[in-house]
Design an enzyme around this catalytic site. Sequence first.
Site, short mmCIF file in Angstrom:
data_model
loop_
_atom_site.label_atom_id
_atom_site.label_comp_id
_atom_site.label_asym_id
_atom_site.label_seq_id
_atom_site.Cartn_x
_atom_site.Cartn_y
_atom_site.Cartn_z
N ASP A 218 0.83 -1.20 0.00
CA ASP A 218 0.00 0.00 0.00
C ASP A 218 0.87 1.26 0.00
O ASP A 218 1.86 1.34 0.73
CB ASP A 218 -0.89 -0.02 1.25
CG ASP A 218 -1.91 1.09 1.27
OD1 ASP A 218 -2.75 1.15 0.36
OD2 ASP A 218 -1.87 1.90 2.23
N GLU A 269 14.57 -15.35 0.49
CA GLU A 269 14.87 -16.40 1.45
C GLU A 269 13.96 -17.62 1.27
O GLU A 269 14.25 -18.69 1.82
CB GLU A 269 14.70 -15.88 2.88
CG GLU A 269 15.69 -14.82 3.30
CD GLU A 269 15.36 -14.21 4.66
OE1 GLU A 269 16.04 -13.25 5.06
OE2 GLU A 269 14.41 -14.70 5.32
#
Length: 557
Positions: A218, A269
């Site tokens: 956002d 990751e």
Amino acid sequence: MSRGVGRQMHQTDPNWWRQAVVYQIYPRSFADADGDGLGDIRGIRSKIAYLASLGIDAVWLSPFYPSALADGGYDVDDYRDVDPRLGSLAEVDELIRALHDAGLKVIVDIVPNHSSNRHRWFREALAAGPGSTARNRYIFRDGLGPDGNRPPSDWVSHFGGSAWTRITEPSGEPGQWYLHLFAREQPDWNWDNPEVREDFLSTLRFWSDRGVDGFRVDVAHALAKDMSEPLRSRPTAASGTTPLDGKDPLYDRDEVHGIYAEWRKVFNEYDPPRTAVAEAWVPAARRHAYASPEGLGQAFNFDLLRADWDPDQFRTIITDNLAQAGTSGASSTWVLSNHDVVRHATRYGLPPGTDYARWLMGEGREPAEDQVLGLRRARAATLLMLALPGSAYLYQGEELGLFEVPDLPAAVLQDPIWERTGRRRKGRDGCRVPLPWTVDGPSFGFGPDGAHLPQPDWFGACSVEAQDGNEGSTLSFYRRALALRRELQTYEELRWCDGGTGQVLHFARPGGWHTVANFGARPAPVPDGEFLVGSAPLHDGLLPPDTTVWLRVRPRA
């Protein structure tokens, strides 16, 4: 649970997002299972079969975090929990698992520009004094004037009024001011603070570890700010534009990309890497930086959403955005409606240049909305959009052909824009009215006992129940188009073909997939080929006005 293991083992394609169809759910208005008038997590789970039947690839969940709903859930109290009115963390875990079992990816909203004023760190900041560690997590400044009674700058909130609110110090004296680019209940984070940065990295890992596949970011262009004294005015604020040099004090600063480079390391990751898409209202020439592989990877392109029903505008937007996607290495995104704008079936039924804010207030409604024309053009625009290379974002209810609800009474309005503008703008509630699932009954099947925003009488005829199995319905049209898109979508290539009349857009994708859209007032010819799907039927072999078709055209021998 170790990262990238467990629930994600069946989702191994790292590029799934490049051509995905993503369906946005505004949880409070989707489906209500417990009867309190608010949509909830169990309500979403009860509709997974419906979501799978649409032929989408992923679900994007707008905020479901604890919130006072000062801004529809975008005022977040706790980024790593669930609003108890909507459900529990365990129920979200179950929802993610069930969506994955149905073959759907899960994207969640992350709101990094601001928290709510109920966040524990903001409460700590209010209790601490000026210059404290707690206040440094947010943006506090002394006011101007001998008594500090004027805001630190002339910056204006998106929702109207000053972007600064003065606090009362623990001593009871008038004190410092804090920055909020949106509602006063949404204090902006200080992204120069390492503690803020680390906490958001923990939030990204928290949801990724729970199986979330990606994030919608956002206000992605507002995190980095130039707060050096004296605070600068924004000369471009009145025009609504952001300069191209990355030097605006509040928006689209070059430093923001250092933040997202840190996020990308976290995303990588996981196996497959987590995805992200930036909500960045920036000039097109600046959008590619957010979508780079070293950053978020993708950025919303809102250009079609803001375009008139005009072939030249559509062609220019498509050409430019595909070129930008090639520059960034991302795929483009295509959007026609979302929770912040007037629904596109209504926009296309209004004259070009309509001031939607005035129209929602009951001003300028002559000529009246032409819903027949609006829905016809909305279906045509959707079919054209779904044929484009890149990912498509759909907003809940557009598959039902829902129009804006413009006549909500003042007493029920929830958008902070209403009060912040002195009740001069209604805001976004008209596109957030809860969905109709049945032709009648309490709240048209949204829930067992009413809805948090009133639904109009015409909702029943647009409901899922009314359209399900009806071959001519908008719902059936979406299902057919999305099924074909999955079958036809291959390489991210597009070739423009000769439209002939100037009012027709015609492009081809690999495998003989042709899309022809007639923006004009007269029927137009179409190339010889196998008719696959149309936003409306052909008439005597011609393409009617305001209609798009997909064809399979065999290459000439």
